[in-house]
Scaffold this motif. Structure first.
Motif, PDB file in Angstrom:
ATOM      1  N   ALA A  10       0.861  -1.183   0.000  1.00  8.39           N
ATOM      2  CA  ALA A  10       0.000   0.000   0.000  1.00  8.39           C
ATOM      3  C   ALA A  10       0.901   1.238   0.000  1.00  8.39           C
ATOM      4  CB  ALA A  10      -0.924  -0.009   1.213  1.00  8.39           C
ATOM      5  N   PRO A  11       0.404   2.394  -0.416  1.00  8.08           N
ATOM      6  CA  PRO A  11       1.261   3.579  -0.607  1.00  8.08           C
ATOM      7  C   PRO A  11       1.908   4.083   0.680  1.00  8.08           C
ATOM      8  CG  PRO A  11      -0.836   3.849  -1.735  1.00  8.08           C
ATOM      9  CD  PRO A  11      -0.982   2.636  -0.868  1.00  8.08           C
ATOM     10  N   ILE A  12       3.152   4.521   0.539  1.00 10.42           N
ATOM     11  CA  ILE A  12       3.873   5.164   1.634  1.00 10.42           C
ATOM     12  C   ILE A  12       4.062   6.643   1.306  1.00 10.42           C
ATOM     13  CG2 ILE A  12       5.121   3.086   2.329  1.00 10.42           C
ATOM     14  CD1 ILE A  12       7.567   4.202   0.761  1.00 10.42           C
ATOM     15  N   ASN A  13       4.401   7.424   2.328  1.00 12.99           N
ATOM     16  CA  ASN A  13       4.835   8.800   2.127  1.00 12.99           C
ATOM     17  C   ASN A  13       6.351   8.763   2.036  1.00 12.99           C
ATOM     18  OD1 ASN A  13       5.986  11.428   3.090  1.00 12.99           O
ATOM     19  ND2 ASN A  13       3.830  12.021   3.059  1.00 12.99           N
ATOM     20  N   LYS A  14       6.898   9.174   0.901  1.00  7.30           N
ATOM     21  CA  LYS A  14       8.336   9.023   0.664  1.00  7.30           C
ATOM     22  C   LYS A  14       9.186   9.938   1.530  1.00  7.30           C
ATOM     23  CE  LYS A  14       7.664   7.430  -4.095  1.00  7.30           C
ATOM     24  NZ  LYS A  14       6.198   7.311  -3.943  1.00  7.30           N
ATOM     25  N   ASP A  15       8.548  10.889   2.207  1.00  7.79           N
ATOM     26  CA  ASP A  15       9.279  11.809   3.073  1.00  7.79           C
ATOM     27  C   ASP A  15       9.320  11.304   4.514  1.00  7.79           C
ATOM     28  OD1 ASP A  15      10.588  14.159   4.017  1.00  7.79           O
ATOM     29  OD2 ASP A  15       8.654  14.977   4.612  1.00  7.79           O
ATOM     30  N   ASN A  16       8.152  11.006   5.089  1.00  9.62           N
ATOM     31  CA  ASN A  16       8.153  10.678   6.515  1.00  9.62           C
ATOM     32  C   ASN A  16       8.752   9.301   6.825  1.00  9.62           C
ATOM     33  OD1 ASN A  16       6.069   8.698   6.162  1.00  9.62           O
ATOM     34  ND2 ASN A  16       4.458  10.193   6.582  1.00  9.62           N
ATOM     35  N   ILE A  17       8.949   8.459   5.815  1.00 12.98           N
ATOM     36  CA  ILE A  17       9.542   7.137   6.054  1.00 12.98           C
ATOM     37  C   ILE A  17      11.069   7.201   6.102  1.00 12.98           C
ATOM     38  CG2 ILE A  17       9.741   6.446   3.629  1.00 12.98           C
ATOM     39  CD1 ILE A  17       8.835   3.648   4.451  1.00 12.98           C
ATOM     40  N   GLN A  18      11.633   8.337   5.701  1.00 17.65           N
ATOM     41  CA  GLN A  18      13.093   8.447   5.631  1.00 17.65           C
ATOM     42  C   GLN A  18      13.717   8.360   7.020  1.00 17.65           C
ATOM     43  OE1 GLN A  18      14.865   8.544   2.734  1.00 17.65           O
ATOM     44  NE2 GLN A  18      12.898   8.408   1.628  1.00 17.65           N
ATOM     45  N   GLN A  19      14.718   7.489   7.152  1.00 15.79           N
ATOM     46  CA  GLN A  19      15.495   7.326   8.382  1.00 15.79           C
ATOM     47  C   GLN A  19      16.709   6.474   8.043  1.00 15.79           C
ATOM     48  OE1 GLN A  19      13.379   4.324  11.105  1.00 15.79           O
ATOM     49  NE2 GLN A  19      11.679   5.285   9.995  1.00 15.79           N
ATOM     50  N   ASP A  20      17.492   6.103   9.071  1.00 17.15           N
ATOM     51  CA  ASP A  20      18.727   5.360   8.811  1.00 17.15           C
ATOM     52  C   ASP A  20      18.462   4.066   8.057  1.00 17.15           C
ATOM     53  OD1 ASP A  20      20.176   7.314  10.046  1.00 17.15           O
ATOM     54  OD2 ASP A  20      20.308   6.273  11.984  1.00 17.15           O
ATOM     55  N   ALA A  21      17.354   3.383   8.357  1.00 12.51           N
ATOM     56  CA  ALA A  21      17.056   2.095   7.727  1.00 12.51           C
ATOM     57  C   ALA A  21      16.371   2.245   6.374  1.00 12.51           C
ATOM     58  CB  ALA A  21      16.184   1.246   8.656  1.00 12.51           C
TER      59      ALA A  21
END
Length: 363
Positions: free
Chosen positions: A118-129
């Protein structure tokens, strides 16, 4: 039955809405064994907010516990997570990644057969992993073998659009269009059309980078210097590829209907016409990798989250395509596992010459 892993995506978007609407019809659970990586509590929150009919979930701990004819769910996120419909939050990004990591681990272990995201938000998912532009690049890093490259294909029925460059700023597109890149992408696309979509001798149309295909160098030289030489070399290797075609009228004229696949040079050149023609039922398919992954062609759609306005058609088609692709790969690999060796026959061998100058003995 094929076991379909499903990640819930961004919990503040329309991911749960399309999931709930899809599995509100239990007949789809007769086609596959669904395993949703998410949260029964978040699902219940969305169902209540949307005033949808109840869906009975089968809560399991591991994917190998999934049962036939049931909508199986593995809880991957904290029970007290806060849902804020229509908003991008760090908690939503963390929840997206938690489900994705669990699902891809099970996919790698063979506990599920295919993955639908299902769709993600490409900004808020950003992190080290997760430091990727999207699912496609993440999965390439996770599952790419022998430097294999992934390829985003947007598909609906006989319309299939792939991209030479994907999630890349427009200002960097031209410098990333190289002959090797174009050839590599055509090769991946051709193989996917053969193996994943079960198309014999696929025909691929290649779009130009510049307006009017460069007008013989007047509006850009990439066509003459890069794209045309790449096409010629791929044609010599047996791939049926044609072009470059000017992108402005290619779709509007209906010319696309003559091909099994269309290769665009950059993201919006391919996706804008595709979504115009196939937004409701379009599917994002990741080719070039040993795993099968599909996704609806739309995003999180924060603007309609919680309003019961989202269509589940694209998500449903993503499940169908994942199932079909898995079966096509099995059949293709089976057919090509032990091909018959070529048989050579000596067509000559009768080297005796009849000498008509000699009399034949009557003895």
């Amino acid at each position: 039955m094929i076991k379909v892993g499903i990640t819930h995506g961004d919990i503040n978007g329309i991911g749960y809405e399309v999931i709930l609407k899809t599995f509100g019809d239990l007949r789809i659970a007769e086609l596959c064994i669904p395993v949703i990586y998410g949260s029964t509590k978040v699902a219940a929150y969305h169902r209540k907010a949307l005033e949808l009919p109840p869906v009975t979930f089968n809560l399991i701990q591991e994917a190998n516990e999934a049962e036939v004819n049931k909508v199986n769910v593995i809880n991957c996120i904290p029970d007290d997570i806060k849902v804020e419909l229509g908003k991008s939050t760090k908690a939503a990004g963390d929840a997206s990644l938690s489900a994705l990591e669990r699902a891809t681990a099970d996919l790698a272990a063979g506990l599920i057969d295919v993955l639908v995201t299902a769709p993600i938000n490409k900004d808020n998912i950003q992190q080290d992993a997760f430091h990727f532009p999207g699912h496609t690049e993440y999965l390439e890093q996770k599952f790419g073998q022998d430097a294999s490259k992934s390829l985003m294909i947007l598909a609906k029925d006989d319309l299939r659009v792939a991209l030479v460059t994907g999630h890349l700023p427009l200002g960097k597109v031209a410098e990333n269009i190289t002959k090797d890149k174009v050839k590599e992408t055509i090769g991946i696309f051709n193989k996917s059309l053969l193996r994943d979509f079960n198309i014999d001798k696929p025909r691929i149309a290649v779009l130009s980078l510049n307006p009017h295909a460069g007008e013989n160098g007047l509006l850009g030289t990439e066509e003459n210097d890069i794209i045309i030489p790449a096409l010629r070399e791929m044609e010599e290797s047996g791939v049926l590829c044609f072009g470059p075609y000017a992108a402005d009228g290619f779709f509007g004229s209906g010319q696309f209907k003559s091909f099994d696949g269309i290769l665009a040079m950059y993201h919006d050149q391919g996706l804008a016409p595709f979504k115009t023609l196939a937004m409701e039922e379009g599917v994002n398919f990741t080719a070039g990798l040993p795993i099968v992954r599909t996704s609806p062609a739309h995003g999180t759609a924060y603007n309609i989250a919680g309003k019961n306005e989202a269509s589940e058609d694209s998500f449903r088609q993503a499940i169908y395509l994942a199932i079909d692709t898995r079966r096509n790969r099995i059949e293709y690999d089976k057919a090509h596992a032990n091909p018959l060796r070529k048989m050579y026959y000596e067509k000559g061998g009768d080297n005796e010459v009849l000498d008509l100058t000699k009399e034949v003995s009557e003895d």
